[in-house]
Design a protein around this motif. Structure first.
Motif, PDB file in Angstrom:
ATOM      1  N   GLY A  12       9.653   7.516  17.827  1.00  0.00           N
ATOM      2  CA  GLY A  12       9.402   8.909  18.153  1.00  0.00           C
ATOM      3  C   GLY A  12       9.446   9.100  19.646  1.00  0.00           C
ATOM      4  N   SER A  43      -9.619   7.501  12.823  1.00  0.00           N
ATOM      5  CA  SER A  43      -9.475   8.732  13.608  1.00  0.00           C
ATOM      6  C   SER A  43      -8.849   8.451  14.979  1.00  0.00           C
ATOM      7  N   ILE A  58      -6.136   8.533  17.806  1.00  0.00           N
ATOM      8  CA  ILE A  58      -5.190   9.616  18.118  1.00  0.00           C
ATOM      9  C   ILE A  58      -3.767   9.269  17.683  1.00  0.00           C
ATOM     10  N   PHE A  65      -3.215   9.660  14.060  1.00  0.00           N
ATOM     11  CA  PHE A  65      -3.025  11.062  13.657  1.00  0.00           C
ATOM     12  C   PHE A  65      -1.572  11.482  13.889  1.00  0.00           C
ATOM     13  N   SER A  66      -0.992  11.024  15.004  1.00  0.00           N
ATOM     14  CA  SER A  66       0.394  11.388  15.290  1.00  0.00           C
ATOM     15  C   SER A  66       1.320  10.897  14.183  1.00  0.00           C
ATOM     16  N   ASP A  81       0.191  12.923  10.798  1.00  0.00           N
ATOM     17  CA  ASP A  81       0.327  14.389  10.817  1.00  0.00           C
ATOM     18  C   ASP A  81       1.726  14.864  11.192  1.00  0.00           C
ATOM     19  N   PHE A  82       2.452  14.038  11.958  1.00  0.00           N
ATOM     20  CA  PHE A  82       3.746  14.535  12.449  1.00  0.00           C
ATOM     21  C   PHE A  82       4.933  13.706  11.949  1.00  0.00           C
ATOM     22  N   ARG A  83       4.887  12.393  12.170  1.00  0.00           N
ATOM     23  CA  ARG A  83       6.076  11.589  11.817  1.00  0.00           C
ATOM     24  C   ARG A  83       6.258  11.438  10.310  1.00  0.00           C
ATOM     25  N   VAL A  95      10.913  19.775  11.740  1.00  0.00           N
ATOM     26  CA  VAL A  95       9.637  19.595  12.437  1.00  0.00           C
ATOM     27  C   VAL A  95       8.647  20.671  11.984  1.00  0.00           C
ATOM     28  N   ALA A  96       7.377  20.290  11.925  1.00  0.00           N
ATOM     29  CA  ALA A  96       6.287  21.230  11.641  1.00  0.00           C
ATOM     30  C   ALA A  96       6.466  21.950  10.312  1.00  0.00           C
ATOM     31  N   GLU A 121       3.486  15.313  18.733  1.00  0.00           N
ATOM     32  CA  GLU A 121       3.014  13.916  18.756  1.00  0.00           C
ATOM     33  C   GLU A 121       2.709  13.465  20.182  1.00  0.00           C
ATOM     34  N   THR A 159      -4.830  15.653  16.104  1.00  0.00           N
ATOM     35  CA  THR A 159      -4.631  14.975  17.389  1.00  0.00           C
ATOM     36  C   THR A 159      -5.382  15.709  18.491  1.00  0.00           C
ATOM     37  N   ALA A 209      -9.021  15.105  18.334  1.00  0.00           N
ATOM     38  CA  ALA A 209      -9.432  13.732  18.685  1.00  0.00           C
ATOM     39  C   ALA A 209      -9.305  13.444  20.178  1.00  0.00           C
TER      40      ALA A 209
END
Lengths: 334, 338
Positions: free
Chosen positions: A31, A49, A51, A54-55, A58-60, A188-189, B261, B294, B297
């Protein structure tokens, strides 16, 4: 061109599956931010939790799943429309799918004030379905539906809706801004909870696609020969159009108009397996997401720290590949 | 001295006629006559010259001394409203921008004739019918070149390119529109506010790294940007806060849409500022960032060191002062670093 045997096709299919699996892994690993493989693994297996975790989650991960689903739908719908129209240059857009989806999104954004992609996704899906039904109705004559008349109706309806869309966008530049990303084609999103409801439509469409693969093989030889082999032309066309509309309409709703996947992938599949629709559909279902995910990965890293929407990368990557393949191989027959 | 009734009636008649003459003269739309009348009737107030010459990006332009019918095109509308101007015609601003204006400015905005939905499609016929005596324009150079002759044929047109800094721009707008008094008051308020912020928060600001991030209505889904231009640029350059900025000669950081991200990369900053509306809620486009795990956090967010700041505009003193007030409140709420 030598047509490969069943064993070779199966081997090729396994190879295509392995390539797709590798790209799925790379899509989660690579990414615009460097995240260690161990963190990626932990994000999926030992969630915390952190960070970076989460990336990943939640995103990839969501964009990878969306790329898989959309690529599969675009690949198979492209193969369907080319088989149905016996036109190597056909893509779902010629039935008005993209035009219907784009027009509906323009109305949603410009007239109804919907700004959230999750909100106008359903407008896109409905627009694609309604316009395709309209095209089918316009393309039906007393003698039944003709592929040529349906395609002509699709082109005409797309032209009218394209003009109306442009007019709406000119009067509301803000709406145009909000739609810019959707028009470029992006995965994306797109939250998964909005994508899940479309999956049953895709499942039905895939089943229909493989169900009409045999009759479409027969129709490639000509309508008379197909009828002589017991193929019901009207039913086959309707089922094929329903399937490709659900696939292309759903994919366009999620990601916006990404044209080249539906055009290019069936060609590649046909070069590999020859004119056998069931195999072409199976290969397209694997090569479509592979092309989309490879393009998306490239789009994340080539303009660091920004990204390029997958629709643009697909065009840049796909077009030269398609031309190169076309120059090296004879154009594949249907 | 005494006057008989006949003589008194004659004086009254003469006074009435003289008053009527002044009134009629003042009602006329001929600037020269009204200026002459004003000059004749006033001996103490400073009198604007008949014409003046101002320098702008389109050269030296001769304009009326005290323009009364000003039309604004592009980015000149808001600064002109901000110094109390009453445009007779303007190119539209977005609804969200207009909603941020103070009520009196909204009223003056609404009273003006709308010349176009955007600055590049000015209705010249409508503009000419308004008979402006001055046109103020700030649009891209290429767009201005296309319409410059048409505008100059309608009224003296003063043009600034988009690269004009906000303070010289505010000065130039006020000078051209003869509203320098209102501007002076704003400039005094601005200098006082900057001095107060520097004095009050010196310890907080020194050694603290800040980053301002944003999203706009036009932002692509799933992206944000580091806002190194706009309001945070004022905080950096005027207040002395340590906000990141692009390297010399490079495009502003705000021009690059960063994928969500990369929100994790904000961990390296001590304090994050982000856009909120007048009520203190994250702006609608930015809400998508606040909702991500994100964001929640991030160390600065968890420590209460993510500050919502209201920035209604950054090209004139009024909205900049509102921003500085909001920044003042935000810095006051900053918890002490552990």
């Amino acid at each position: 061109m030598t047509v490969p045997g069943r064993r070779s096709r199966l081997l090729g299919l396994v190879l295509a599956l392995l390539v797709l699996l590798a790209l799925l892994v790379l899509s989660v690993m690579i990414g615009s931010t460097a995240i260690a493989p161990s963190v990626v693994w932990d994000a999926l297996v030992h969630p915390s939790s952190d960070i970076d975790q989460f990336s990943i989650r939640d995103f990839r991960l969501p964009r990878t799943i969306v790329g898989l689903v959309v690529g599969m739908a675009l690949g198979v719908s492209g193969a369907l429309i080319q088989a149905l129209t016996r036109n190597l240059l056909a893509d779902p857009g010629i039935l008005g799918v993209h035009a219907g989806a784009s027009f509906a999104v323009t109305v949603a954004v410009g007239v109804l004030g919907v700004r959230d992609p999750q909100g106008y996704m359903w407008f896109a899906f409905a627009g694609a379905l309604v316009v395709t039904l309209m095209v089918l109705a316009l393309g039906s004559t007393r003698q039944g539906s003709s592929a040529v008349v349906v395609v002509l109706a699709g082109v005409c309806v797309a032209a009218v809706l394209g003009g109306a869309r442009e007019a709406l966008q000119l009067t509301d530049p803000d709406a145009f801004d909000a739609m810019r990303s959707w028009n470029a084609g992006s995965i994306v999103a797109r939250p998964l909870d909005v994508v899940w409801p479309i999956l049953p439509f895709f499942a039905v469409a895939l089943v229909l696609s493989f169900a009409v693969a045999g009759p479409l093989n027969a129709m490639a030889l000509g309508d008379d020969l197909a009828v002589a082999q017991g193929v019901h032309l009207g039913r086959t066309r309707v089922l094929a159009i329903i399937a490709l509309t659900l696939l292309a309409g759903g994919a366009t709703a999620i990601a916006g108009p990404i044209v080249l996947v539906g055009l290019m992938v069936p060609h590649v599949a046909r070069w590999i397996v020859g004119p056998h629709q069931r195999w072409i559909f199976a290969y397209s279902a694997l090569l479509g997401p592979s092309l989309l995910l490879a393009s998306d990965i490239l789009g994340r890293v080539v303009m660091h720290p920004g990204e390029i929407p997958v629709g643009i990368v697909t065009a840049f990557v796909g077009a030269p590949v398609l031309i190169a393949l076309a120059r090296r191989n004879k154009a594949s027959g249907l | 001295m005494t006057m008989n009734p006949l003589r008194r009636r004659g004086v009254a008649l003469a006074a009435t006629l003289l008053s009527a003459t002044f009134v009629l003269t003042a009602c006329g739309d001929d600037g020269e006559d009204s200026e002459s009348a004003a000059a004749k009737t006033s001996t103490t107030a400073p009198v604007a010259p008949k014409t003046r010459t101002v320098k702008a990006d389109n050269g030296s332009i001769e304009i009326p001394g005290d323009p009364q019918r000003v039309a604004t095109i592009g980015n000149t509308t808001l600064p002109f409203l901000d110094v109390g101007g009453e445009p007779i015609g303007l190119t539209a601003e977005s609804d969200s921008t207009v909603a941020l204006l103070p009520e009196d400015q909204q009223a003056r905005y609404a009273a003006a004739t709308n010349l176009a939905p955007s600055a590049d499609e000015v209705d010249m016929e409508k503009l000419a019918s308004l008979k402006p005596d001055l046109i103020l324009a700030q649009i891209p150079d290429a767009e201005f070149e296309k319409i410059e002759e048409q505008l100059q044929a309608i009224a003296p047109t003063v043009f600034w390119g988009l690269d004009t800094e906000w303070k010289p721009f505010a000065d130039a707008i006020a000078e051209a529109s003869n509203t320098t008094d209102a501007l002076s008051a704003q400039k005094t308020g601005f200098a006082d506010k900057i001095a107060k912020l520097q004095e009050t928060y010196r310890e907080t600001i020194d050694g603290t790294s800040f980053v301002d991030i944003s999203r706009w209505e036009s932002s692509d889904p799933g992206t944000f940007a580091i806002a190194d231009i706009g309001c945070s640029e004022i905080a950096r350059d005027e207040v002395g806060m340590d906000f990141p900025e692009a390297a010399e000669g490079e495009d502003p950081l705000a021009y690059t849409a960063l994928p969500f991200e990369q929100l994790g990369d904000l961990s390296k900053y001590d304090v994050i500022t982000y856009p909120v509306d007048a009520e203190g809620q994250p702006t609608e486009p930015f809400a998508a960032v606040v909702e991500t795990n994100t964001w929640k956090a991030l160390p600065a967010v968890k420590a209460g060191r993510a500050l919502g700041v209201f920035c209604p505009g950054n090209n004139s003193y009024g909205p900049v002062l509102q921003y500085l007030d909001s920044l003042d409140r935000a810095l006051a709420s900053l918890p002490a670093e552990e």
